[in-house]
Design a protein around this motif. Sequence first.
Motif, PDB file in Angstrom:
ATOM      1  N   TRP A  42     -52.077-119.407  22.522  1.00 24.88           N
ATOM      2  CA  TRP A  42     -50.806-119.079  23.160  1.00 24.88           C
ATOM      3  C   TRP A  42     -50.885-117.716  23.835  1.00 24.88           C
ATOM      4  O   TRP A  42     -51.605-116.825  23.399  1.00 24.88           O
ATOM      5  CB  TRP A  42     -49.643-119.097  22.156  1.00 24.88           C
ATOM      6  CG  TRP A  42     -49.802-118.171  20.967  1.00 24.88           C
ATOM      7  CD1 TRP A  42     -50.293-118.500  19.737  1.00 24.88           C
ATOM      8  CD2 TRP A  42     -49.452-116.775  20.906  1.00 24.88           C
ATOM      9  NE1 TRP A  42     -50.279-117.412  18.906  1.00 24.88           N
ATOM     10  CE2 TRP A  42     -49.770-116.333  19.594  1.00 24.88           C
ATOM     11  CE3 TRP A  42     -48.913-115.866  21.810  1.00 24.88           C
ATOM     12  CZ2 TRP A  42     -49.553-115.012  19.178  1.00 24.88           C
ATOM     13  CZ3 TRP A  42     -48.709-114.546  21.404  1.00 24.88           C
ATOM     14  CH2 TRP A  42     -49.017-114.130  20.101  1.00 24.88           C
ATOM     15  N   LEU A  43     -50.136-117.592  24.912  1.00 26.78           N
ATOM     16  CA  LEU A  43     -49.927-116.318  25.591  1.00 26.78           C
ATOM     17  C   LEU A  43     -48.428-116.076  25.646  1.00 26.78           C
ATOM     18  O   LEU A  43     -47.644-117.021  25.773  1.00 26.78           O
ATOM     19  CB  LEU A  43     -50.491-116.352  27.015  1.00 26.78           C
ATOM     20  CG  LEU A  43     -51.982-116.656  27.182  1.00 26.78           C
ATOM     21  CD1 LEU A  43     -52.325-116.760  28.664  1.00 26.78           C
ATOM     22  CD2 LEU A  43     -52.823-115.579  26.509  1.00 26.78           C
ATOM     23  N   ALA A  44     -47.997-114.817  25.555  1.00 24.68           N
ATOM     24  CA  ALA A  44     -46.567-114.538  25.518  1.00 24.68           C
ATOM     25  C   ALA A  44     -46.246-113.244  26.234  1.00 24.68           C
ATOM     26  O   ALA A  44     -47.064-112.321  26.306  1.00 24.68           O
ATOM     27  CB  ALA A  44     -46.073-114.469  24.069  1.00 24.68           C
ATOM     28  N   VAL A  45     -45.027-113.195  26.764  1.00 23.34           N
ATOM     29  CA  VAL A  45     -44.501-111.991  27.396  1.00 23.34           C
ATOM     30  C   VAL A  45     -43.032-111.886  27.014  1.00 23.34           C
ATOM     31  O   VAL A  45     -42.356-112.901  26.814  1.00 23.34           O
ATOM     32  CB  VAL A  45     -44.666-112.040  28.937  1.00 23.34           C
ATOM     33  CG1 VAL A  45     -43.901-113.219  29.523  1.00 23.34           C
ATOM     34  CG2 VAL A  45     -44.218-110.743  29.578  1.00 23.34           C
ATOM     35  N   GLY A  46     -42.539-110.654  26.869  1.00 24.42           N
ATOM     36  CA  GLY A  46     -41.147-110.480  26.485  1.00 24.42           C
ATOM     37  C   GLY A  46     -40.565-109.197  27.030  1.00 24.42           C
ATOM     38  O   GLY A  46     -41.277-108.348  27.590  1.00 24.42           O
ATOM     39  N   TYR A  47     -39.255-109.069  26.857  1.00 23.69           N
ATOM     40  CA  TYR A  47     -38.580-107.853  27.318  1.00 23.69           C
ATOM     41  C   TYR A  47     -37.408-107.562  26.389  1.00 23.69           C
ATOM     42  O   TYR A  47     -36.611-108.458  26.067  1.00 23.69           O
ATOM     43  CB  TYR A  47     -38.066-108.016  28.749  1.00 23.69           C
ATOM     44  CG  TYR A  47     -37.703-106.704  29.396  1.00 23.69           C
ATOM     45  CD1 TYR A  47     -38.678-105.871  29.930  1.00 23.69           C
ATOM     46  CD2 TYR A  47     -36.371-106.283  29.469  1.00 23.69           C
ATOM     47  CE1 TYR A  47     -38.354-104.662  30.525  1.00 23.69           C
ATOM     48  CE2 TYR A  47     -36.036-105.086  30.063  1.00 23.69           C
ATOM     49  CZ  TYR A  47     -37.028-104.277  30.587  1.00 23.69           C
ATOM     50  OH  TYR A  47     -36.700-103.078  31.167  1.00 23.69           O
ATOM     51  N   ASN A  48     -37.327-106.312  25.954  1.00 21.70           N
ATOM     52  CA  ASN A  48     -36.271-105.849  25.063  1.00 21.70           C
ATOM     53  C   ASN A  48     -35.417-104.839  25.831  1.00 21.70           C
ATOM     54  O   ASN A  48     -35.863-103.727  26.117  1.00 21.70           O
ATOM     55  CB  ASN A  48     -36.882-105.212  23.809  1.00 21.70           C
ATOM     56  CG  ASN A  48     -35.850-104.889  22.754  1.00 21.70           C
ATOM     57  OD1 ASN A  48     -34.890-104.183  23.000  1.00 21.70           O
ATOM     58  ND2 ASN A  48     -36.079-105.395  21.551  1.00 21.70           N
ATOM     59  N   PHE A  49     -34.192-105.210  26.176  1.00 26.04           N
ATOM     60  CA  PHE A  49     -33.342-104.375  27.026  1.00 26.04           C
ATOM     61  C   PHE A  49     -32.916-103.090  26.318  1.00 26.04           C
ATOM     62  O   PHE A  49     -32.817-102.037  26.952  1.00 26.04           O
ATOM     63  CB  PHE A  49     -32.112-105.169  27.472  1.00 26.04           C
ATOM     64  CG  PHE A  49     -32.428-106.260  28.443  1.00 26.04           C
ATOM     65  CD1 PHE A  49     -32.451-106.012  29.808  1.00 26.04           C
ATOM     66  CD2 PHE A  49     -32.726-107.546  28.005  1.00 26.04           C
ATOM     67  CE1 PHE A  49     -32.754-107.018  30.717  1.00 26.04           C
ATOM     68  CE2 PHE A  49     -33.024-108.560  28.908  1.00 26.04           C
ATOM     69  CZ  PHE A  49     -33.045-108.285  30.261  1.00 26.04           C
ATOM     70  N   ARG A  50     -32.683-103.158  25.027  1.00 25.53           N
ATOM     71  CA  ARG A  50     -32.261-101.952  24.310  1.00 25.53           C
ATOM     72  C   ARG A  50     -33.394-100.930  24.245  1.00 25.53           C
ATOM     73  O   ARG A  50     -33.174 -99.739  24.445  1.00 25.53           O
ATOM     74  CB  ARG A  50     -31.783-102.306  22.903  1.00 25.53           C
ATOM     75  CG  ARG A  50     -31.238-101.099  22.149  1.00 25.53           C
ATOM     76  CD  ARG A  50     -30.806-101.448  20.750  1.00 25.53           C
ATOM     77  NE  ARG A  50     -30.241-100.303  20.073  1.00 25.53           N
ATOM     78  CZ  ARG A  50     -29.904-100.288  18.788  1.00 25.53           C
ATOM     79  NH1 ARG A  50     -30.072-101.383  18.060  1.00 25.53           N
ATOM     80  NH2 ARG A  50     -29.397 -99.210  18.226  1.00 25.53           N
ATOM     81  N   ARG A  51     -34.583-101.405  23.963  1.00 26.27           N
ATOM     82  CA  ARG A  51     -35.710-100.473  23.878  1.00 26.27           C
ATOM     83  C   ARG A  51     -35.990 -99.836  25.232  1.00 26.27           C
ATOM     84  O   ARG A  51     -36.309 -98.639  25.313  1.00 26.27           O
ATOM     85  CB  ARG A  51     -36.953-101.197  23.362  1.00 26.27           C
ATOM     86  CG  ARG A  51     -38.113-100.267  23.045  1.00 26.27           C
ATOM     87  CD  ARG A  51     -39.220-100.976  22.290  1.00 26.27           C
ATOM     88  NE  ARG A  51     -38.727-101.485  21.030  1.00 26.27           N
ATOM     89  CZ  ARG A  51     -38.778-102.762  20.663  1.00 26.27           C
ATOM     90  NH1 ARG A  51     -39.282-103.657  21.489  1.00 26.27           N
ATOM     91  NH2 ARG A  51     -38.319-103.143  19.492  1.00 26.27           N
ATOM     92  N   ALA A  52     -35.868-100.602  26.285  1.00 27.80           N
ATOM     93  CA  ALA A  52     -36.073-100.048  27.625  1.00 27.80           C
ATOM     94  C   ALA A  52     -35.055 -98.953  27.919  1.00 27.80           C
ATOM     95  O   ALA A  52     -35.386 -97.917  28.506  1.00 27.80           O
ATOM     96  CB  ALA A  52     -35.976-101.156  28.666  1.00 27.80           C
ATOM     97  N   HIS A  53     -33.803 -99.164  27.496  1.00 26.59           N
ATOM     98  CA  HIS A  53     -32.759 -98.163  27.736  1.00 26.59           C
ATOM     99  C   HIS A  53     -32.977 -96.923  26.878  1.00 26.59           C
ATOM    100  O   HIS A  53     -32.866 -95.790  27.364  1.00 26.59           O
ATOM    101  CB  HIS A  53     -31.395 -98.776  27.441  1.00 26.59           C
ATOM    102  CG  HIS A  53     -30.275 -97.788  27.485  1.00 26.59           C
ATOM    103  ND1 HIS A  53     -29.787 -97.262  28.666  1.00 26.59           N
ATOM    104  CD2 HIS A  53     -29.548 -97.205  26.473  1.00 26.59           C
ATOM    105  CE1 HIS A  53     -28.808 -96.410  28.398  1.00 26.59           C
ATOM    106  NE2 HIS A  53     -28.649 -96.361  27.081  1.00 26.59           N
ATOM    107  N   GLN A  54     -33.289 -97.120  25.605  1.00 30.17           N
ATOM    108  CA  GLN A  54     -33.426 -95.993  24.695  1.00 30.17           C
ATOM    109  C   GLN A  54     -34.604 -95.094  25.051  1.00 30.17           C
ATOM    110  O   GLN A  54     -34.575 -93.893  24.762  1.00 30.17           O
ATOM    111  CB  GLN A  54     -33.578 -96.491  23.259  1.00 30.17           C
ATOM    112  CG  GLN A  54     -32.302 -97.072  22.675  1.00 30.17           C
ATOM    113  CD  GLN A  54     -32.487 -97.557  21.260  1.00 30.17           C
ATOM    114  OE1 GLN A  54     -33.577 -98.005  20.874  1.00 30.17           O
ATOM    115  NE2 GLN A  54     -31.434 -97.477  20.455  1.00 30.17           N
ATOM    116  N   MET A  55     -35.626 -95.646  25.658  1.00 27.75           N
ATOM    117  CA  MET A  55     -36.810 -94.855  25.976  1.00 27.75           C
ATOM    118  C   MET A  55     -36.838 -94.383  27.424  1.00 27.75           C
ATOM    119  O   MET A  55     -37.863 -93.884  27.894  1.00 27.75           O
ATOM    120  CB  MET A  55     -38.078 -95.657  25.661  1.00 27.75           C
ATOM    121  CG  MET A  55     -38.241 -95.930  24.188  1.00 27.75           C
ATOM    122  SD  MET A  55     -39.860 -96.613  23.798  1.00 27.75           S
ATOM    123  CE  MET A  55     -39.629 -96.970  22.062  1.00 27.75           C
ATOM    124  N   SER A  56     -35.730 -94.528  28.116  1.00 27.50           N
ATOM    125  CA  SER A  56     -35.653 -94.011  29.476  1.00 27.50           C
ATOM    126  C   SER A  56     -35.637 -92.483  29.452  1.00 27.50           C
ATOM    127  O   SER A  56     -34.988 -91.866  28.603  1.00 27.50           O
ATOM    128  CB  SER A  56     -34.392 -94.531  30.175  1.00 27.50           C
ATOM    129  OG  SER A  56     -34.439 -95.937  30.305  1.00 27.50           O
TER     130      SER A  56
END
Length: 316
Positions: free
Chosen positions: A251-265
Amino acid sequence: MKKYVLAIIISLFAMVAGAQESQTAYNFLRLPVSAHEAALGGENVTIYDDDLSLIFSNPALLTNVSDKTIGLNYMNYMAGVNTGSAAFNRVVGDKAAWAVSGQLMSYGTMREVDANNVQTGEFSAKDIALGGYFSYLLTERLTGGITAKFIYSAIADYHSMAVGVDLGLNYFDEVHEWSASIVAKNLGGQVKAFDDVYDRMPFDLQAGVTKRLQHTPLRFSLTLHDLGHWDYKFIQHVAVGADVLLTPQIWLAVGYNFRRAHQMSILSSLDKEEGNHGAGLTLGAGLSLQRFKLGVAYGKYHVSSSSILINAAYTL
């Protein structure tokens, strides 16, 4: 028996549905342990695979794990800080299973200084969690699970202790290839504090769904997390991910976490977000053979570094 188990789980969910997010204590419990979960945005409670590491995110997923599997997991968190864990499970009859686990997060060695910044020695810090798991097939498609945890934290000569519980429900429809779950994580509290102030556990109520498109290798996941805390935008409760199942073994996978992206801006001098340097984006891949499984994932969980999470499991 299944009626009593289901009644207990539903009652406990009702008790905590209105709970608010606590602050600070034992936040290492928020980090993903499963490489597959990490690759799908770092939050996932619905992947119904033969993967022992997934029980750290939802104990109800234990019933799908092969009997007598040993799992080892490791992640580099940031410079000098590493976390590792291990787990072992057994299947009991046709409907039940249990497992045990241990987690360690080591913060390395730090300088001990006095008020004048003169070094007087060194000290270390670490977090430890020991867990026991039980899952039971309540109906043909519905599974309930519970985790009991003992948590210990030490900084130099100071230490604290806590007990916690995770509760999970999973509904899996094999015919239509979709899975839905709800999980309450880290219920409980401290039994010994570092000082006179008792911190709360990092409670997290999560719900999610995973659906494979029939006759395709694509599988999509949506997870809502931190549902007990609503003082920020809805999108920051969302983690999304997609699998490509190249074969039954890969398997191959990709994801995105919107909260983590915001918190680490990173904020500019004008308090405007300049960018998050890829925080929120996750990637991973895995190999699942008959008795051996390997998973690797990339993610960013701290502003200072990126992390690689590795799972290895072997069925005896």
